[in-house]
Design a protein around this motif. Structure first.
Motif, mmCIF file in Angstrom:
data_model
loop_
_atom_site.group_PDB
_atom_site.id
_atom_site.type_symbol
_atom_site.label_atom_id
_atom_site.label_comp_id
_atom_site.label_asym_id
_atom_site.label_seq_id
_atom_site.Cartn_x
_atom_site.Cartn_y
_atom_site.Cartn_z
ATOM 1 N N GLU A 51 0.891 -1.072 0.079
ATOM 2 C CA GLU A 51 -0.120 0.118 0.100
ATOM 3 C C GLU A 51 0.961 1.480 0.062
ATOM 4 O OE1 GLU A 51 -2.762 -0.029 3.161
ATOM 5 O OE2 GLU A 51 -3.853 -1.900 2.381
ATOM 6 N N GLN A 52 2.024 1.166 0.649
ATOM 7 C CA GLN A 52 2.732 2.303 0.770
ATOM 8 C C GLN A 52 3.418 2.796 -0.855
ATOM 9 O OE1 GLN A 52 5.555 1.579 4.126
ATOM 10 N NE2 GLN A 52 3.906 2.303 5.613
ATOM 11 N N ALA A 53 3.781 1.831 -1.236
ATOM 12 C CA ALA A 53 4.356 1.686 -2.749
ATOM 13 C C ALA A 53 3.364 2.324 -3.587
ATOM 14 C CB ALA A 53 4.671 0.164 -3.136
ATOM 15 N N PHE A 54 2.020 1.645 -3.462
ATOM 16 C CA PHE A 54 0.940 2.407 -4.432
ATOM 17 C C PHE A 54 0.951 3.917 -4.003
ATOM 18 C CE2 PHE A 54 -1.401 -1.874 -3.863
ATOM 19 C CZ PHE A 54 -0.308 -2.388 -5.047
ATOM 20 N N VAL A 55 1.156 4.246 -2.746
ATOM 21 C CA VAL A 55 0.781 5.572 -2.527
ATOM 22 C C VAL A 55 2.223 6.531 -2.917
ATOM 23 C CG1 VAL A 55 0.875 7.469 -0.541
ATOM 24 C CG2 VAL A 55 -0.521 5.458 -0.201
ATOM 25 N N HIS A 87 3.765 5.736 -5.574
ATOM 26 C CA HIS A 87 3.659 5.843 -7.057
ATOM 27 C C HIS A 87 2.832 6.740 -7.442
ATOM 28 C CE1 HIS A 87 4.097 4.317 -11.027
ATOM 29 N NE2 HIS A 87 2.601 4.206 -11.169
ATOM 30 N N VAL A 88 1.601 6.929 -6.701
ATOM 31 C CA VAL A 88 0.637 8.016 -7.069
ATOM 32 C C VAL A 88 1.328 9.345 -6.883
ATOM 33 C CG1 VAL A 88 -1.508 8.891 -6.532
ATOM 34 C CG2 VAL A 88 -1.464 6.389 -7.157
ATOM 35 N N THR A 89 1.961 9.521 -5.730
ATOM 36 C CA THR A 89 2.516 10.937 -5.136
ATOM 37 C C THR A 89 3.547 11.198 -6.406
ATOM 38 O OG1 THR A 89 2.040 10.330 -2.942
ATOM 39 C CG2 THR A 89 3.731 12.156 -3.554
ATOM 40 N N GLU A 90 4.303 10.121 -6.915
ATOM 41 C CA GLU A 90 5.317 10.722 -7.944
ATOM 42 C C GLU A 90 4.744 10.984 -9.289
ATOM 43 O OE1 GLU A 90 9.278 8.390 -9.678
ATOM 44 O OE2 GLU A 90 8.646 7.770 -7.549
ATOM 45 N N LEU A 91 3.681 10.311 -9.506
ATOM 46 C CA LEU A 91 2.977 10.844 -10.723
ATOM 47 C C LEU A 91 2.333 12.300 -10.565
ATOM 48 C CD1 LEU A 91 1.362 7.484 -11.960
ATOM 49 C CD2 LEU A 91 3.686 8.526 -13.040
ATOM 50 N N SER A 92 1.832 12.531 -9.501
ATOM 51 C CA SER A 92 1.210 13.472 -9.281
ATOM 52 C C SER A 92 1.968 14.763 -9.264
ATOM 53 C CB SER A 92 0.266 13.610 -7.964
ATOM 54 O OG SER A 92 1.064 13.741 -6.937
ATOM 55 N N GLU A 93 3.298 14.562 -8.850
ATOM 56 C CA GLU A 93 4.332 15.624 -8.763
ATOM 57 C C GLU A 93 4.962 15.903 -10.410
ATOM 58 O OE1 GLU A 93 7.400 13.967 -6.218
ATOM 59 O OE2 GLU A 93 6.268 14.717 -4.463
ATOM 60 N N PHE A 94 4.900 14.821 -11.194
ATOM 61 C CA PHE A 94 5.063 15.334 -12.555
ATOM 62 C C PHE A 94 3.994 15.930 -13.491
ATOM 63 C CE2 PHE A 94 8.184 11.289 -11.934
ATOM 64 C CZ PHE A 94 9.275 12.111 -11.782
ATOM 65 N N GLY A 95 2.953 15.872 -12.712
ATOM 66 C CA GLY A 95 1.702 16.509 -13.273
ATOM 67 C C GLY A 95 0.810 15.663 -13.905
ATOM 68 N N ILE A 104 -9.697 4.697 -12.586
ATOM 69 C CA ILE A 104 -9.537 3.803 -13.683
ATOM 70 C C ILE A 104 -7.910 3.245 -13.491
ATOM 71 C CG2 ILE A 104 -9.608 2.638 -15.978
ATOM 72 C CD1 ILE A 104 -12.331 4.343 -15.922
ATOM 73 N N ASP A 105 -7.075 4.414 -13.828
ATOM 74 C CA ASP A 105 -5.806 4.371 -13.586
ATOM 75 C C ASP A 105 -5.082 3.577 -12.311
ATOM 76 O OD1 ASP A 105 -5.598 5.506 -16.230
ATOM 77 O OD2 ASP A 105 -5.063 7.661 -15.409
ATOM 78 N N LEU A 106 -5.783 3.928 -11.282
ATOM 79 C CA LEU A 106 -5.060 3.451 -10.083
ATOM 80 C C LEU A 106 -5.552 1.924 -9.995
ATOM 81 C CD1 LEU A 106 -3.847 3.967 -7.358
ATOM 82 C CD2 LEU A 106 -6.088 4.214 -6.356
ATOM 83 N N LYS A 107 -6.851 1.391 -10.810
ATOM 84 C CA LYS A 107 -7.209 -0.021 -10.566
ATOM 85 C C LYS A 107 -6.075 -0.690 -11.525
ATOM 86 C CE LYS A 107 -11.872 0.448 -9.378
ATOM 87 N NZ LYS A 107 -13.371 0.524 -10.128
ATOM 88 N N ILE A 108 -5.683 -0.055 -12.690
ATOM 89 C CA ILE A 108 -4.866 -0.652 -13.543
ATOM 90 C C ILE A 108 -3.366 -0.991 -12.953
ATOM 91 C CG2 ILE A 108 -3.560 -0.515 -15.676
ATOM 92 C CD1 ILE A 108 -6.180 0.742 -16.768
ATOM 93 N N ILE A 109 -2.993 0.123 -12.256
ATOM 94 C CA ILE A 109 -1.714 0.011 -11.640
ATOM 95 C C ILE A 109 -1.523 -1.160 -10.566
ATOM 96 C CG2 ILE A 109 -0.150 1.354 -9.812
ATOM 97 C CD1 ILE A 109 -1.041 3.853 -11.460
ATOM 98 N N ILE A 110 -2.606 -1.122 -9.416
ATOM 99 C CA ILE A 110 -2.878 -2.002 -8.641
ATOM 100 C C ILE A 110 -3.070 -3.520 -9.214
ATOM 101 C CG2 ILE A 110 -4.253 -3.048 -6.869
ATOM 102 C CD1 ILE A 110 -4.747 -0.047 -5.994
#
Length: 99
Positions: free
Chosen positions: A73-77, A79-87, A93-99
């Motif tokens: 779960e921390q790895a998911f968080v 990953h999502v944080t890093e993508l949001s920092e890149f804009g 749906i994207d989160l479901k695909i990543i998981i």
């Protein structure tokens, strides 16, 4: 202003003891210092609770077991944080695909 809950007279009391009191009570029972009745009276813990703890009943957490570990779960968080920092915002749906 929040309402302060006050227990009504005659209502059932839930867990009016600490974990330390429960452990001390169980230690007294295991070392045969006190009987179940005496321990229940001294520590003010219901006898049924003492019996269940001695037999290891109801020791699992309530609810379904989790699918992912805390590390996953921390790895998911991260990953999502890093993508949001890149804009790149992530949709559900994207989160479901990543998981």
């Amino acid at each position: 202003m929040p309402t302060i809950y006050r227990r009504k007279a005659g209502n059932r009391r839930y867990i009016d003891y600490t974990k330390e009191q429960l452990e001390q009570c169980l230690n007294d029972m295991r070392s045969q210092i006190r009987t179940q009745r005496a321990a229940a009276a001294k520590y003010k813990i219901p006898r049924s609770t003492i019996k269940n703890k001695l037999k290891n009943k109801h020791c699992n957490k309530p609810g379904h077991p989790t699918i992912f570990t805390i590390e996953e779960e921390q790895a998911f968080v991260a990953h999502v944080t890093e993508l949001s920092e890149f804009g790149f915002p992530i949709t559900d749906i994207d989160l479901k695909i990543i998981i």
